[in-house]
Enzyme design. Structure first.
Site, PDB file in Angstrom:
ATOM      1  N   CYS A   1       0.825  -1.219   0.000  1.00  6.82           N
ATOM      2  CA  CYS A   1       0.000   0.000   0.000  1.00  6.82           C
ATOM      3  C   CYS A   1       0.854   1.262   0.000  1.00  6.82           C
ATOM      4  O   CYS A   1       0.333   2.366  -0.156  1.00  6.82           O
ATOM      5  CB  CYS A   1      -0.945  -0.004   1.194  1.00  6.82           C
ATOM      6  SG  CYS A   1      -1.584  -1.636   1.598  1.00  6.82           S
TER       7      CYS A   1
ATOM      8  N   SER B   1     -11.264   1.677   4.180  1.00  4.85           N
ATOM      9  CA  SER B   1     -11.050   2.314   2.880  1.00  4.85           C
ATOM     10  C   SER B   1     -11.487   1.341   1.786  1.00  4.85           C
ATOM     11  O   SER B   1     -11.500   0.131   1.993  1.00  4.85           O
ATOM     12  CB  SER B   1      -9.582   2.698   2.713  1.00  4.85           C
ATOM     13  OG  SER B   1      -8.755   1.557   2.799  1.00  4.85           O
TER      14      SER B   1
ATOM     15  N   HIS C   1      -8.264   4.415  -2.442  1.00  3.16           N
ATOM     16  CA  HIS C   1      -6.958   3.833  -2.126  1.00  3.16           C
ATOM     17  C   HIS C   1      -6.491   2.867  -3.222  1.00  3.16           C
ATOM     18  O   HIS C   1      -6.448   1.660  -3.022  1.00  3.16           O
ATOM     19  CB  HIS C   1      -7.054   3.136  -0.761  1.00  3.16           C
ATOM     20  CG  HIS C   1      -5.770   2.544  -0.269  1.00  3.16           C
ATOM     21  ND1 HIS C   1      -4.528   2.977  -0.681  1.00  3.16           N
ATOM     22  CD2 HIS C   1      -5.536   1.526   0.618  1.00  3.16           C
ATOM     23  CE1 HIS C   1      -3.591   2.253  -0.069  1.00  3.16           C
ATOM     24  NE2 HIS C   1      -4.174   1.371   0.704  1.00  3.16           N
TER      25      HIS C   1
END
Lengths: 387, 387
Positions: free
Chosen positions: B84, B209, B335
């Site tokens: 991420c 998210s 995201h």
């Protein structure tokens, strides 16, 4: 580059079908050797860069577990990938992290465990590295066919023959037989190559590099650290060249060489301020035998079309004009994608330090080069080293 | 660092479920905006670094096709990945390629198309980012559960409540409603969050998210180029911090904060020679609402355990003591893993240039920070910028 950077430690695992280890243990084999070679411990490493394609194993995010297993927690912020040139992309990143002034000692670890999926899946994954929609999906083109297109064009334009290509494989196996870490250690003949199964004509099984597991690790350091650590024989990075190209083969301008490799070589020669004829030792990306012939030409060792002559004349043998791949090349040493580029730096370092045992080349100028291609020239790196 | 580096151009695609574009077109949206923002053409870019996790789409080697589509052939030698935090790893690499002296203008492109596989597959891919054998395989642990373990520990030790966490999501949606590029633009209430479906208690759907498609691009330049190009408001990179940690959650020392984030922050503050209280604007990695609270503490905005107070008191709202995520955060802006870290730099650049329109924060010192975490702190990057 703002700071001089040197190789101060190298490690190379046994390449092959490594069912005996996990990817973490496989990485550790070369990390341990590199740390011992540099006489350093993990605490001395500022940052590690992990090169892995990671598509063929159970660990699809390999950097954290590899980093943890090797005792490098806190130091492994990044994984890099550039297909078959992944190892060189790790070296490229590591060198820049030192030249930038951010770090003094950076470790590049390259590792892939590619035999965890079957060969057809592996080829399909490779094939998706081309133009997915127009070439893989519609025509089923995978990597042997991409290189077969180059080979047939080279044959048509320059008269290169299947026998010429076979010579590259014969040379690779000859030298791999002397390398304990090589995937294949059997010697082969031109006839063996010509009689082997056709994969995509004119490429036969023995024109092709294998799917291998393996790791290689290189520790780089700044000039200040080289002095502080009193390194005996630092191997200096003199030039780094990089390039990239379309993955859509049909859009390439020609099919007898790799534009990206020529561009990368030009950049590397310019930075090192040398000419191709200064190179005494080279590792070239012989994923298929035709690729070795094209590499000679793309690197400027001979003019375009004359690559096969170097093979026929034995000029790229040990103690030839420019020795090439004396550890066995991708063809016989093996080709674990993440490791290959770093294994090339391992090889060049051993040669320049004169630690290459039975395959030690004799140097005058101590200048060597690595040539690592991703895909069919989607990526290319050329790096020049001296001592 | 050996050379000063500045942000001179930024672009951000619309985030969301982007069935209307391929990954190449998605990348181009932000590349085009960044080139126009910097008033540059592709020929002016020396190197591009492409950040993409590439696990959820049809293009598993996305860098060559993205590079070709965006007119950047020859300049794209590398793809980087840090789960991420992939976008920040691209920025980290790009900044170092300039500071090293190798290049003067480097483009970092972050892109992921994550909605091409279904959510359960996507969660499984995410879950494999943890300790595969002991956590994912044996217990089926995926990312919401990892963060749920942190949340319950934070609640037990510090009295943080589900309502506190909900405040982070409410804030995110409030600001995303003002951001045309956000994935979700609806406002929500604390009650909406508390009543939403439990994913892994205490984490509910609206604490989480989304899985998004998107791209973000940042163009960096050396100080010399900033002058030569007469850039109006360069945004300077003042500090970069990085770290990594084990992916084996059970081996962590505590479960109320991310050691890697604290380590990265310490490095960034040290390089920038500032303290946490100098930061006026921050983007923090709110992959789950508890992560935003832990980030306040890990970044030193408040002491450990008091993160929720900042939310309750509105201190992280626009014109608060330290404004956080005024473009909607991971929670509501979205995201897309490869893009997120670069989208954070886009946001900080817009804020520091005072181009943030309805969510423009008022600065005194013009100092801002990005905090981007990979996995549950497997990776962390903290970067500090000023104008």
């Amino acid at each position: 580059m703002n700071r001089k950077v040197a190789v101060i430690g190298v490690g190379n695992s046994k390449f092959g079908k490594r069912d005996d280890v996990t990817i973490k243990e496989l990485a550790w084999e070369s990390v341990k050797e590199a740390l011992e070679d540099a006489n350093l411990a993990q605490k001395d490493i500022d940052i590690t860069v992990i090169g892995s394609t990671a598509y063929r194993g159970t660990e699809i995010y390999p950097a954290p577990p590899v980093s943890e297993y090797c005792g490098l927690i806190g130091k492994s912020p990044i994984r890099v990938e550039a297909a078959c040139a992944t190892g060189s992309s790790a070296a490229f990143t590591a060198i820049n992290l030192i030249a930038s002034g951010l770090a003094d000692i950076v470790m590049a670890i390259g590792v892939d465990k590619m035999t965890e999926v079957d060969t057809s899946t592996s080829l399909a994954i490779g094939g998706r590295g081309g133009n997915y929609y127009w070439e893989f999906h519609m025509y089923g083109t995978t990597f042997p066919t991409y290189y077969a297109l180059y080979a047939t064009r080279h044959m048509a334009l320059f008269g290169t023959t299947e026998e010429d290509m076979a010579l590259a494989s014969v040379k690779a196996h000859k030298y791999a037989s002397l390398n304990e870490k090589a995937h294949f250690r059997n010697k082969i003949t031109v006839e063996d190559v010509l009689k082997s199964r056709v994969i995509s004509w004119p490429i036969k099984l023995l024109d092709s590099s294998p799917i291998s597991d393996g790791s290689a690790t290189v520790i780089f350091a700044s000039e200040e650290k080289v002095r502080e650590l009193k390194i005996d024989t630092p191997i200096w990075v003199k030039g780094i060249g990089y390039s990239s190209d379309t993955s859509y083969i049909a859009a390439r301008g020609e099919w007898v060489g790799l534009e990206a490799a020529r561009d990368a070589a030009a950049k590397a020669y310019k930075m090192a301020k040398i000419s191709p004829l200064d190179i005494e030792y080279a590792t070239v990306h012989d994923c298929f035998s035709i690729a070795e012939i094209m590499a000679y030409e793309d690197l400027g060792f001979v003019e375009k079309g004359k690559g096969a002559e170097l093979l026929r004349e034995g000029q790229t043998e040990k103690d030839g004009k420019v020795a090439v791949n004396l550890f066995g090349g991708l063809k016989a040493k093996g080709h674990p994608l993440g490791a290959t580029g770093l294994s090339m730096i391992y090889e060049v370092t051993k040669q320049l330090r004169e630690e290459a045992g039975p395959v030690q080349h004799s140097f005058k100028r101590y200048v060597a080069l690595t040539h690592n291609v991703g895909g069919t020239g989607h990526y290319a790196y050329v790096m020049i080293f001296n001592r």
